[in-house]
Structure formats: C-alpha cells, structure tokens
Design a protein around this motif. Structure first.
Motif, mmCIF file in Angstrom:
data_model
loop_
_atom_site.group_PDB
_atom_site.id
_atom_site.type_symbol
_atom_site.label_atom_id
_atom_site.label_comp_id
_atom_site.label_asym_id
_atom_site.label_seq_id
_atom_site.Cartn_x
_atom_site.Cartn_y
_atom_site.Cartn_z
ATOM 1 N N GLN A 29 0.866 -1.186 0.000
ATOM 2 C CA GLN A 29 0.000 0.000 0.000
ATOM 3 C C GLN A 29 0.901 1.234 0.000
ATOM 4 O OE1 GLN A 29 -2.931 -0.012 3.119
ATOM 5 N NE2 GLN A 29 -3.004 2.201 3.250
ATOM 6 N N TYR A 30 0.586 2.191 -0.875
ATOM 7 C CA TYR A 30 1.374 3.424 -0.971
ATOM 8 C C TYR A 30 0.545 4.586 -0.420
ATOM 9 C CZ TYR A 30 3.719 0.336 -4.237
ATOM 10 O OH TYR A 30 4.349 -0.746 -4.790
ATOM 11 N N SER A 31 1.205 5.512 0.286
ATOM 12 C CA SER A 31 0.506 6.716 0.776
ATOM 13 C C SER A 31 0.500 7.734 -0.349
ATOM 14 C CB SER A 31 1.239 7.344 1.950
ATOM 15 O OG SER A 31 1.506 6.421 2.926
ATOM 16 N N GLY A 32 -0.586 7.824 -1.081
ATOM 17 C CA GLY A 32 -0.652 8.697 -2.252
ATOM 18 C C GLY A 32 0.109 8.079 -3.415
ATOM 19 N N THR A 33 0.077 8.768 -4.570
ATOM 20 C CA THR A 33 0.727 8.217 -5.766
ATOM 21 C C THR A 33 2.243 8.357 -5.652
ATOM 22 O OG1 THR A 33 -1.197 8.780 -7.084
ATOM 23 C CG2 THR A 33 0.849 8.372 -8.279
ATOM 24 N N PRO A 34 2.964 7.243 -5.733
ATOM 25 C CA PRO A 34 4.425 7.334 -5.637
ATOM 26 C C PRO A 34 5.024 8.035 -6.861
ATOM 27 C CG PRO A 34 3.655 5.060 -5.388
ATOM 28 C CD PRO A 34 2.504 5.866 -5.897
ATOM 29 N N THR A 35 6.257 8.479 -6.702
ATOM 30 C CA THR A 35 6.935 9.061 -7.866
ATOM 31 C C THR A 35 7.904 8.038 -8.466
ATOM 32 O OG1 THR A 35 8.339 10.106 -6.211
ATOM 33 C CG2 THR A 35 6.762 11.521 -7.335
ATOM 34 N N ASP A 36 8.373 7.114 -7.607
ATOM 35 C CA ASP A 36 9.325 6.101 -8.091
ATOM 36 C C ASP A 36 8.598 4.841 -8.544
ATOM 37 O OD1 ASP A 36 11.368 7.781 -7.424
ATOM 38 O OD2 ASP A 36 11.593 6.935 -5.399
ATOM 39 N N LEU A 62 -6.893 13.247 -8.508
ATOM 40 C CA LEU A 62 -5.975 12.365 -7.769
ATOM 41 C C LEU A 62 -6.104 10.919 -8.239
ATOM 42 C CD1 LEU A 62 -6.434 13.790 -4.156
ATOM 43 C CD2 LEU A 62 -4.377 13.956 -5.578
ATOM 44 N N SER A 63 -7.333 10.510 -8.544
ATOM 45 C CA SER A 63 -7.556 9.119 -8.958
ATOM 46 C C SER A 63 -6.937 8.865 -10.333
ATOM 47 C CB SER A 63 -9.051 8.786 -8.977
ATOM 48 O OG SER A 63 -9.622 9.084 -7.731
ATOM 49 N N LEU A 64 -7.045 9.856 -11.230
ATOM 50 C CA LEU A 64 -6.447 9.681 -12.572
ATOM 51 C C LEU A 64 -4.920 9.670 -12.498
ATOM 52 C CD1 LEU A 64 -8.831 11.849 -14.785
ATOM 53 C CD2 LEU A 64 -8.691 9.338 -14.671
ATOM 54 N N GLU A 65 -4.390 10.458 -11.571
ATOM 55 C CA GLU A 65 -2.926 10.466 -11.373
ATOM 56 C C GLU A 65 -2.472 9.081 -10.883
ATOM 57 O OE1 GLU A 65 -1.538 14.204 -9.352
ATOM 58 O OE2 GLU A 65 -0.820 12.716 -7.910
ATOM 59 N N ALA A 66 -3.248 8.511 -9.941
ATOM 60 C CA ALA A 66 -2.925 7.167 -9.431
ATOM 61 C C ALA A 66 -3.020 6.140 -10.563
ATOM 62 C CB ALA A 66 -3.882 6.787 -8.301
ATOM 63 N N LEU A 67 -4.068 6.269 -11.383
ATOM 64 C CA LEU A 67 -4.258 5.336 -12.504
ATOM 65 C C LEU A 67 -3.040 5.347 -13.428
ATOM 66 C CD1 LEU A 67 -5.979 3.468 -14.336
ATOM 67 C CD2 LEU A 67 -6.910 5.542 -15.390
ATOM 68 N N GLU A 68 -2.557 6.549 -13.734
ATOM 69 C CA GLU A 68 -1.429 6.649 -14.674
ATOM 70 C C GLU A 68 -0.205 5.907 -14.124
ATOM 71 O OE1 GLU A 68 -0.687 10.677 -15.886
ATOM 72 O OE2 GLU A 68 1.160 10.070 -16.928
ATOM 73 N N TRP A 69 0.057 6.104 -12.825
ATOM 74 C CA TRP A 69 1.220 5.438 -12.217
ATOM 75 C C TRP A 69 1.024 3.916 -12.235
ATOM 76 C CZ3 TRP A 69 2.136 2.378 -7.838
ATOM 77 C CH2 TRP A 69 3.494 2.178 -7.529
ATOM 78 N N LEU A 70 -0.172 3.467 -11.903
ATOM 79 C CA LEU A 70 -0.434 2.019 -11.873
ATOM 80 C C LEU A 70 -0.298 1.413 -13.270
ATOM 81 C CD1 LEU A 70 -3.445 2.089 -9.381
ATOM 82 C CD2 LEU A 70 -1.215 1.023 -8.949
ATOM 83 N N GLN A 71 -0.764 2.164 -14.266
ATOM 84 C CA GLN A 71 -0.614 1.666 -15.650
ATOM 85 C C GLN A 71 0.871 1.581 -16.027
ATOM 86 O OE1 GLN A 71 -3.378 4.505 -17.492
ATOM 87 N NE2 GLN A 71 -4.484 2.737 -18.322
ATOM 88 N N ASP A 72 1.633 2.580 -15.570
ATOM 89 C CA ASP A 72 3.077 2.551 -15.851
ATOM 90 C C ASP A 72 3.750 1.334 -15.218
ATOM 91 O OD1 ASP A 72 2.912 4.837 -17.289
ATOM 92 O OD2 ASP A 72 3.700 6.165 -15.717
ATOM 93 N N GLN A 73 3.161 0.808 -14.134
ATOM 94 C CA GLN A 73 3.756 -0.374 -13.480
ATOM 95 C C GLN A 73 3.327 -1.665 -14.190
ATOM 96 O OE1 GLN A 73 5.959 0.814 -11.301
ATOM 97 N NE2 GLN A 73 4.921 2.719 -11.870
#
Ligand SMILES: Nc1ncnc2c1ncn2[C@@H]1O[C@H](COP(=O)(O)OP(=O)(O)O)[C@@H](O)[C@H]1O
Ligand SMILES: O=C(O)[C@@H](O)C(=O)COP(=O)(O)O
Length: 417
Positions: A29-36, A62-73
């Motif tokens: 679990q991450y606190s907010g969208t990680p940068t790394d 915030l949810s779309l920002e999280a989505l982008e990071w998750l897609q990048d993973q």
C-alpha cells in the motif's frame, strides 16, 4: 504489478490489502501516488488516497494520477476501492471517479459491489444492508460527511453518474460466472455500463471475481477483491511462495482517536483487562496544557500494551464540537496523535496500533511513511503491516475489530505474527 488498486481512504486501503494478501497476492500500500517505480516483487499495488470526502474534481484528478502510475507499473486490471457502506454524497465521489477511470480505460462494463459479508455488509435486490438493517437505518444516515439516506444502490449511484446504471441480482449470480457475464453484456447493450451487483456471501464475491476476469476496471469494497487473485493464479502469474511476513519484537503502544461504537467497546475492554490507559481530554490539547510529549513519556514508562485514547461517546463529542468547531477539534487531535506517534517511534516503539481512519491517516503521514507491506489478518478488514525495517503497524478502521483488538493486535504484530 498485476492488479492496480486505487483506495479512497487509508484504513479502507489496508482492509483491501488484507483481502488480497489472504488470497495470496504480494501486496504493498502506498501513501498517495508514488513518484518512483514499484519494487518488481509487488503483485498488487494499492494507492491509498484520502479522496472520499474531497471536492469531486480533486478526487477525480488524484484518482487519474494514481491510474497513470499504476498503468506505468504494467497493471492488467484496475480496482477502485470504496467503503463497504458506499460512503458518498449525491454529488460523488464514487460515480464521478468511476466514470473518469472507465473513460480512461475504455471500460464499458463496470461492476459496483461494496458487499463485505464478514462484517455484515450485504447487497440483495440492489439494497445494501448493514447486519439486519438497511443502510439508511443503520446509523450511516447520520454520518457527518457522507450521510447515507438511501439503501438502493442503483438509485444512489444513478444520482452521481451521467451513465446508465443496471443490476445483476443474486439469482443470476447463483447461476455462475457465465450468467453474470451475459447479464453484463445485456446491461451494456441496454445503455447501462455501470452495474450494481448483489452479494450476500463470500461465494457470491468469488463468482463475481471470476466473471470480471479480463475486464479493465472493477469497483467495490474490499470483498470484491476475494476472487480476483485466482484469475492471475490460473494464468500462472503469481509467485508460488505467496506473501512473506515476519513479526517484530519491541515496545508496543496503541493510539485511539476513533469514537466509533466498536472502538469504544475495545477501549473499555482493554481497560477492563487492567492494561495501562491514558484518556486524552481534547480541551487540554486545545488549551495546550497537555502535550504530545507528555503522553509519549507516559506510554514509554508503562509495561504491557499502553493505550492513549481520546475516544468518547457521541454526547461528549458533539458537546466539544459545538464549543470549538468540528474541524478545529479534529485537526488538533489528529496533529496530537501524529506527534505522539513520532515521539514514540523516536523513543524506541516498534509496534504501533492506531484506531480510526482519519487518526491512522494522520499518524502514517506524520511518520512520513510512504510504503506499507501488508501482512496477515488480525481481524476481518485489519491486517498487520510492516512500515519499515523496525516498525510494524495495525491501522484499524473505526467499525472493525473484535473486543480484544488492541491486545490481539499487539500479539499478532509481535513474535506470534
Ligand atoms: N473526544 C473527541 N471529541 C471530538 N472529536 C474527537 C474526539 N476524539 C477523536 N475525535 C476526532 O474524531 C475523528 C474520528 O475519526 P476517525 O479517526 O476516522 O475514526 P473512525 O474511523 O472511528 O471514524 C477524528 O478526526 C478525531 O480526531
Ligand atoms: O469497507 C470498509 O468498511 C472499510 O474498508 C472502510 O473503507 C472504512 O472506512 P473508515 O471507517 O473511514 O476507516
């Protein structure tokens, strides 16, 4: 990372982590969208936001920002996790966030299922029950931020959404995953991409899990995650060893800023056990006549499982809220508990138990923790968590946990974990 999750609050996200770990996924679990980027071992990643009660546009952003990071993973499926009592208002945020995610993911069949039978939340004929009460007669109709005044989830979601809302009833679910898929197709053809799903037992959630295999977006409470890991397991994508957990020796302290009924029972039980307990008077915090360092020093001088609590009954809470203002009291106590946690960890505490969603969020943020590895279940909805090399946590949502929660959590976080 296979499953990417967006949680709309902090303890709710660790509740989801609990379900995923029980079902065998390595979960962080991450606190907010990680940068790394995430560690390559992570199979399910949960970005925990505090978006449940934010203005709609902010929650969507915030949810779309999280989505982008998750897609990048590299995630193959996205799960939007909200409360098992569907906490939201006629404006949102469940509908608008789900719509934004669905648009981005081109999802034309999206299920909504907050059911969590282990804690008494079930859905039948589209209505949400808490135990044997309809949602709007369960006490949730008086929630200070998201009063749930209608138990008909189809109607409540439709008010928040610009797209059509359909329904998969229990009778269809009992026919199996193929019948559910057919129903989702029919609803999509009828112009209802959003579909409320009944579920009254864990088996129903497992059927739904199979039915949504391969869909880009799933939404629900933590229960909907029960059946998702198997879809990845069938493809041979999960590590056979499953999640790893090691308990932590050392000092333990419990902090409670939750005034929910379940927590108040747990506080009373803990005191009844003869454990050291220090009650915090919010007036003394507001007047600055008692400080976080005083509380931390008290706890560090105790044996057993010392508990520092401001938990109080609704009459006492509303009296102080009307005297000083709800926000002022809440912020003062949340800052207080975050400071106490910092002093305790600096003073050598290695096991920290917190009760209350907002309180837990404030403590985790106060400690500057960005990543939490989810461990085994303490009570339904509450996992043991590793927050660093020498620190383990239990973050309890107000309504969760058995009466002996504090004692049990201390044991589970320790050697018995
Ligand atoms: N004695 C009290 N009087 C008024 N507010 C309180 C008191 N104790 C705690 N609070 C505040 O009440 C809120 C409880 O919310 P939270 O921590 O999310 O618990 P829960 O999960 O039970 O709702 C927090 O903002 C906390 O600071
Ligand atoms: O689904 C649930 O009930 C929990 O996971 C949850 O979200 C609880 O929220 P808080 O009561 O605000 O901790």
């Amino acid at each position: 990372m296979l499953l990417g999750c967006i949680g709309d609050d902090f303890t709710g996200s660790s509740d989801l982590g609990n379900t995923l770990v029980k079902a065998g996924m390595r979960t962080v679990q991450y606190s907010g969208t990680p940068t790394d980027p995430a560690d390559p071992d992570v199979e399910a990643g949960i970005v925990a936001l505090k978006s449940r009660s934010l203005p709609v546009e902010e929650a969507v952003r915030l949810s779309l920002e999280a989505l982008e990071w998750l897609q990048d993973q590299g995630c193959q499926q996205i799960l939007f996790k909200y409360c098992s009592t569907f906490d939201s208002t006629p404006e949102g945020n469940i509908g608008p966030v789900a719509e934004a995610l669905a648009r981005e993911l081109e999802a034309d069949r999206v299920i909504f299922c907050p059911a969590f039978p282990a804690t008494g939340r079930t859905i039948y004929q589209g209505y949400l029950f808490v135990g044997d009460k309809l949602l709007n007669e369960s006490g949730m109709e008086n929630h200070p931020l998201t009063p749930m005044t209608d138990a008909d989830l189809r109607r409540w979601l439709a008010i928040q959404s610009t797209v059509g809302v359909g329904h998969v009833n229990a009778a269809t679910i009992w026919q199996g995953a193929d019948a559910v898929r057919e129903r989702l197709d029919a609803e999509a053809d009828a112009g209802n991409p959003f579909v409320i799903c009944d579920a009254i037992r864990d088996d129903d959630l497992l059927t739904l899990g199979r039915a949504v295999d391969g869909l880009p977006l799933v939404t629900g409470g933590s229960g909907i995650a029960l059946g998702l890991p198997d879809n990845f397991r069938r493809q041979g994508l999960l590590s056979p060893e499953g999640p790893v957990w090691e308990g932590q020796v050392g000092r333990v302290v419990a902090l409670s800023g939750s005034c929910s009924r379940a927590t108040r029972g747990q506080v009373a039980h803990h005191i009844g056990l003869g454990q050291p307990a220090l009650e915090i008077d919010p007036r003394e915090i507001l007047a600055e006549t008692f400080s976080a360092i005083d509380a931390a020093e008290w706890a560090l001088g105790q044996d057993g499982v010392p508990l520092i609590y401001s938990s109080a009954d609704p009459k006492a809470v509303s009296a102080i809220q009307s005297e000083y203002g709800t926000e002022t009291v809440a912020h003062a106590l949340e800052d207080f508990f975050a400071d106490v946690a910092r002093y305790l960890v600096d003073g050598g505490v290695t096991r920290l138990i917190t009760a209350g969603g907002e309180t837990s969020g404030a403590v985790v943020e106060g400690l500057g923790i960005s990543q939490l590895e989810i461990g085994p279940e303490i009570d339904p909805g509450v996992p043991a968590i590793r927050a660093g090399e020498d620190l383990v946590l239990a973050l309890k949502s107000g309504n969760f946990g058995a009466r002996d929660f504090f004692d049990k959590a201390a044991r589970m976080l320790g050697d018995e974990g």
